[in-house]
Design a protein around this motif. Structure first.
Motif, mmCIF file in Angstrom:
data_model
loop_
_atom_site.group_PDB
_atom_site.id
_atom_site.type_symbol
_atom_site.label_atom_id
_atom_site.label_comp_id
_atom_site.label_asym_id
_atom_site.label_seq_id
_atom_site.Cartn_x
_atom_site.Cartn_y
_atom_site.Cartn_z
ATOM 1 N N LEU B 9 0.863 -1.315 0.249
ATOM 2 C CA LEU B 9 0.010 -0.042 0.031
ATOM 3 C C LEU B 9 0.837 1.281 0.045
ATOM 4 O O LEU B 9 0.575 2.208 -0.894
ATOM 5 N N PHE B 10 1.864 1.358 0.880
ATOM 6 C CA PHE B 10 2.842 2.437 0.665
ATOM 7 C C PHE B 10 3.464 2.700 -0.415
ATOM 8 O O PHE B 10 3.506 3.839 -0.870
ATOM 9 N N SER B 11 3.852 1.434 -1.081
ATOM 10 C CA SER B 11 4.593 1.655 -2.469
ATOM 11 C C SER B 11 3.645 2.543 -3.269
ATOM 12 O O SER B 11 3.834 3.120 -4.230
ATOM 13 N N GLY B 12 2.468 1.788 -3.461
ATOM 14 C CA GLY B 12 1.240 2.100 -4.274
ATOM 15 C C GLY B 12 1.024 3.577 -3.964
ATOM 16 O O GLY B 12 0.779 4.406 -5.173
ATOM 17 N N VAL B 13 0.846 4.181 -2.777
ATOM 18 C CA VAL B 13 0.308 5.530 -2.569
ATOM 19 C C VAL B 13 1.604 6.471 -3.027
ATOM 20 O O VAL B 13 1.424 7.417 -3.596
ATOM 21 N N THR B 14 2.719 5.816 -2.788
ATOM 22 C CA THR B 14 3.798 6.911 -3.160
ATOM 23 C C THR B 14 4.105 7.191 -4.805
ATOM 24 O O THR B 14 4.143 8.064 -5.246
ATOM 25 N N VAL B 15 3.940 5.883 -5.395
ATOM 26 C CA VAL B 15 3.934 6.048 -6.804
ATOM 27 C C VAL B 15 2.774 6.621 -7.146
ATOM 28 O O VAL B 15 2.718 7.648 -8.034
ATOM 29 N N GLY B 16 1.641 6.274 -6.589
ATOM 30 C CA GLY B 16 0.524 6.826 -7.184
ATOM 31 C C GLY B 16 0.137 8.516 -7.006
ATOM 32 O O GLY B 16 -0.363 9.074 -7.703
ATOM 33 N N GLN B 140 10.020 10.232 3.067
ATOM 34 C CA GLN B 140 9.742 11.294 1.829
ATOM 35 C C GLN B 140 8.339 10.948 1.151
ATOM 36 O O GLN B 140 7.701 11.869 0.554
ATOM 37 N N THR B 141 7.865 9.723 1.449
ATOM 38 C CA THR B 141 6.551 9.378 1.132
ATOM 39 C C THR B 141 5.686 10.343 1.809
ATOM 40 O O THR B 141 4.655 10.835 1.183
ATOM 41 N N VAL B 142 5.615 10.749 3.428
ATOM 42 C CA VAL B 142 4.834 11.392 3.866
ATOM 43 C C VAL B 142 5.076 12.773 3.263
ATOM 44 O O VAL B 142 3.943 13.683 3.054
ATOM 45 N N TRP B 143 5.891 13.225 3.002
ATOM 46 C CA TRP B 143 6.307 14.417 2.243
ATOM 47 C C TRP B 143 5.512 14.780 0.918
ATOM 48 O O TRP B 143 4.880 15.521 0.752
ATOM 49 N N ILE B 144 5.426 13.506 0.225
ATOM 50 C CA ILE B 144 4.713 13.740 -1.058
ATOM 51 C C ILE B 144 3.423 13.802 -0.773
ATOM 52 O O ILE B 144 2.538 14.579 -1.437
ATOM 53 N N VAL B 145 2.850 13.084 0.156
ATOM 54 C CA VAL B 145 1.387 12.812 0.400
ATOM 55 C C VAL B 145 1.027 14.402 0.882
ATOM 56 O O VAL B 145 -0.041 14.668 0.571
ATOM 57 N N LEU B 146 1.716 14.908 1.944
ATOM 58 C CA LEU B 146 1.342 16.083 2.323
ATOM 59 C C LEU B 146 1.450 17.327 1.404
ATOM 60 O O LEU B 146 0.364 18.049 1.206
ATOM 61 N N GLY B 200 3.917 20.107 -12.482
ATOM 62 C CA GLY B 200 4.982 19.039 -12.879
ATOM 63 C C GLY B 200 6.554 19.066 -12.139
ATOM 64 O O GLY B 200 7.120 18.100 -11.602
ATOM 65 N N GLY B 201 6.857 20.583 -12.045
ATOM 66 C CA GLY B 201 8.295 20.515 -11.468
ATOM 67 C C GLY B 201 8.260 20.169 -9.829
ATOM 68 O O GLY B 201 9.059 19.385 -9.582
ATOM 69 N N THR B 202 6.909 20.600 -9.346
ATOM 70 C CA THR B 202 7.032 20.287 -7.895
ATOM 71 C C THR B 202 6.884 18.783 -7.678
ATOM 72 O O THR B 202 7.617 18.096 -7.148
ATOM 73 N N ALA B 203 6.054 17.768 -8.508
ATOM 74 C CA ALA B 203 6.378 16.559 -8.413
ATOM 75 C C ALA B 203 7.611 15.833 -8.761
ATOM 76 O O ALA B 203 8.128 15.012 -8.180
ATOM 77 N N GLY B 204 8.338 16.636 -9.808
ATOM 78 C CA GLY B 204 9.595 16.156 -9.879
ATOM 79 C C GLY B 204 10.645 16.337 -8.806
ATOM 80 O O GLY B 204 11.252 15.330 -8.571
#
Lengths: 386, 291
Positions: B9-16, B140-146, B200-204
């Motif tokens: 799930l964590f992997s999926g959410v990070t990539v998703g 970093q996943t937490v950062w991405i989701v936040l 896009g840049g932020t995502a990158g």
């Protein structure tokens, strides 16, 4: 349209290159001609560029030392731009117009495979600098090669696993050409070394997270070691994910990861990863008794002094190709193609950058798994094992 | 068992979440111009590579990130000014082909400027995983989701509470009437490219510490982001987010429970299935033909 422009560019570059050839030809009327086509530009330029520099540096040196058979050596290099189509054009030109005595070149497997018919029909001794095993398997009369194959790397890894008592292995491979070829060899060679593949996972091109696959391997009952077959950025991502989910079994990768980029990209997670690599990578750590130490060390010094650039193992393939050809011509005593071909085939105990070559009519590579050394990442650099 | 599920799930959410952020960019540009901008993945790459260079210059992380996002936004604006706007009277298909050309150009330029090697960006905070129920979660996943949540909130506010945002929505519904009502649609088009490039840049930058960055990193991310946008319904920002998470989680679950060999296939099968049943996507506007 795009293709047309490219071909147009290629055509306009030809006369210029040919003119260089003519001038050089006039100076060395009956010298020894070594032809080459390399991917100096295009996708594989990071391979072709050090190969070209290596050839140029050593041909210069050979000429300074009196040439080959007392004649000067003339090097003719064309840029095949990582395009198999251009490679064919340039090989025809090398054979028909430049009338070279031997060809040392072909940076990528694609370029090499595309020209095999040409060199076979023309009876031209050809030493390829490309990686894949298919180039010399099955053996083709006029075709040789110097770089290790992924099959050899897999054998070396299996030998190391056996020595450490690891027989149940989980494998993860990417979807690229190198990855798939490596994966095929893993499945083919495992029974020979008594290795059991207990998990076999893959990942897609451009994937950014391999934790699901690694979690699966981690939870496979009895798994004792992990092997990753891949190349480029995923090598570092796998190393990171591996540490992240707390995997502790021995971690093996292939020579595809043998670059500082792998260590830097993994941000410290590459520590402890083991892989087979060319001796050139750890030349400073080789024991003095290792016959490759002097050859590889000299090459490294010469290249780095001249080009102020870090050495790569790809340039080493060109070094080996050039000197195997030159020594064969010396032994043949002439540039007669059939004789030169026979002498290349008889190459024995040639100490090169890639290993010690022993060719035969059934082996046009001449390297065994012992041409690799096992290294481990330690403190952000390579440590020679044993 | 639970640990395994959580890890997938964590992997999926990070990539998703990364697919979602890339997908958002597709939606925003589609809204204002009906163009699918296939250079969206390259925005991801430019931001990541710029961050690497700026960090190498010794700039502190927050400033490097800020400048990198600004550079990417500028590239987006330039792309619109130099490539899309001069051809704005051309058909949509022509414009889409122009963006494909732009993506190839940007990738080539990046190879010339930064080389072909891959680079890593340090994570925003620590790299040590947090253990949740036996599964490792990267900070970093937490950062991405936040960050994704903040961006969603920001976009909602922009489109519903500001005049410019409403003008963008109006342009999406009917450019002709919007122009008659005094909306500068040319400016809106520029703005949408700038905004998409910024996203896009932020995502990158968010994913660079996980995915590493290299000139072709945007190709697959762009494609998956496009799938996310299509699945959720093109033009609907919330749809892109949902689509991204669905694609990411289904990929991870397939790789974990079925076989990693079918990972990409299953994601695409879900997309096909949804599009066959609901052609406008999960959250897309239901098209009604008026007679």
């Amino acid at each position: 349209m795009f293709k047309k422009i490219l071909t147009g560019l290629g055509r306009s570059a030809l006369p210029v290159l040919a003119a260089f050839g003519l001038i050089a030809g006039a100076q060395a009327a009956d010298g020894v001609k070594i032809g080459s086509f390399l991917a100096v530009t295009g996708g594989a330029s990071f391979l072709g560029d050090p190969e070209k520099k290596t050839l140029e540096m050593y041909v210069e040196q050979i000429n300074k030392n009196g040439g080959v058979l007392g004649k000067p050596v003339e090097l003719i290099v064309y840029d095949s731009a990582t395009s198999p189509k251009d490679a064919v054009t340039f090989v025809k030109r090398l054979i028909e117009e430049d009338e070279v005595d031997v060809i040392v070149g072909g940076t990528t497997t694609g370029e090499t495979m595309a020209v095999i018919n040409e060199v076979q029909d023309a009876g031209m001794p050809f030493i390829s600098l490309a990686g894949a095993g298919v180039i010399v398997d099955p053996v083709k009369k006029w075709v040789f090669k110097t770089p290790h194959t992924d099959g050899l790397a897999v054998e070396k890894i299996f030998i190391d696993m056996k020595e450490n008592g690891l027989t149940k292995v989980g494998v993860l491979s990417g979807s690229g050409g190198f990855d798939q070829s490596c994966h095929g060899n893993v499945l083919k060679l495992a029974p020979k070394y008594g290795i059991e593949i207990v998990a076999d996972e893959t990942h897609g091109k451009g994937d950014t997270d391999m934790t699901p696959q690694l979690t699966k391997i981690k939870n496979t009952p009895g798994v004792q070691a992990f092997l990753y077959c891949g190349f480029g950025a995923p090598t570092s991502i796998v190393a990171k994910n591996y540490k992240q989910i707390g995997m502790t079994i021995p971690h093996y990768q292939t020579h595809g990861s043998a670059s500082q980029k792998f260590i830097d990209g993994a941000d410290g997670a590459a520590e402890g990863v083991r892989l087979p690599a060319a001796a050139l990578l750890v030349v400073d750590q080789l024991p003095a008794s290792n016959p490759q130490k002097k050859v590889a060390g000299d090459y490294k010094n010469a290249y780095e002094t001249r080009y102020k650039d870090q050495i790569s193992t790809f340039g080493g393939h060109a070094y080996d190709g050039l000197f195997i050809a030159v020594e064969a011509i010396e032994r043949a005593g002439s540039t007669d193609k059939e004789k030169v071909r026979e002498e290349i085939e008889k190459t024995k105990n040639f100490i090169g950058a890639d290993g010690i070559f022993n060719m035969s009519p059934t082996d046009h590579l001449g390297l065994g798994p012992d041409s690799f050394v096992m290294v481990e990442v330690s403190d952000g650099t390579w440590k020679l094992l044993k | 068992m639970l640990a395994e599920f959580l890890q997938f799930l964590f992997s999926g959410v990070t990539v998703g979440a990364t697919y979602a952020l890339v997908g958002l960019g597709f939606s925003i540009i589609y809204n204002s111009s009906h163009v699918i901008n296939f250079a969206q993945g390259e925005f991801v790459m430019i931001a990541g590579m710029s961050t690497v260079s700026l960090l190498a210059l010794g700039l502190p992380m927050p400033i490097a990130i800020l400048i990198a996002v600004m550079i990417t936004t500028a590239v987006g604006l330039l792309l619109e000014k130099l490539a899309v706007e001069p051809a704005r009277d051309a058909s949509i298909v022509t414009l889409i082909i122009i963006t494909i050309g732009a993506s190839i150009f940007l990738r080539g330029a990046a190879e010339v400027i930064w080389g072909r090697d891959f680079h890593s960006v340090p994570p925003f905070t620590t790299n040590d995983p947090i253990l949740v129920g036996g599964a490792a979660l990267l900070p970093q996943t937490v950062w991405i989701v936040l960050a994704t949540l903040v961006i969603i909130a920001g976009l909602w506010w922009f489109f519903n509470r500001t005049l410019t945002g409403k003008a963008m929505l109006a342009t999406a519904y009917n450019p002709m009437v919007s122009r008659l009502m005094g909306i500068n649609t040319k400016f809106i088009l520029s703005l949408s490219f700038g905004l998409a490039a910024m996203l896009g840049g932020t995502a990158g930058i968010l994913i660079a510490p996980i995915s590493l960055t290299y000139p072709s990193v945007g190709v697959m991310l762009g494609l998956k982001g496009f799938c996310a946008a299509i699945l959720g319904g093109l033009g609907n920002p919330m749809g892109a987010i949902a689509g991204g998470l669905i694609v990411g989680v289904s990929e991870a679950m397939t790789a974990g429970y079925i076989s990693s060999a079918y990972k990409d296939a299953v994601a695409f099968i879900i997309i096909l299935a949804v599009l066959i049943v609901i052609p406008s996507g999960l959250f897309g506007a239901r098209g009604t033909e008026r007679v």
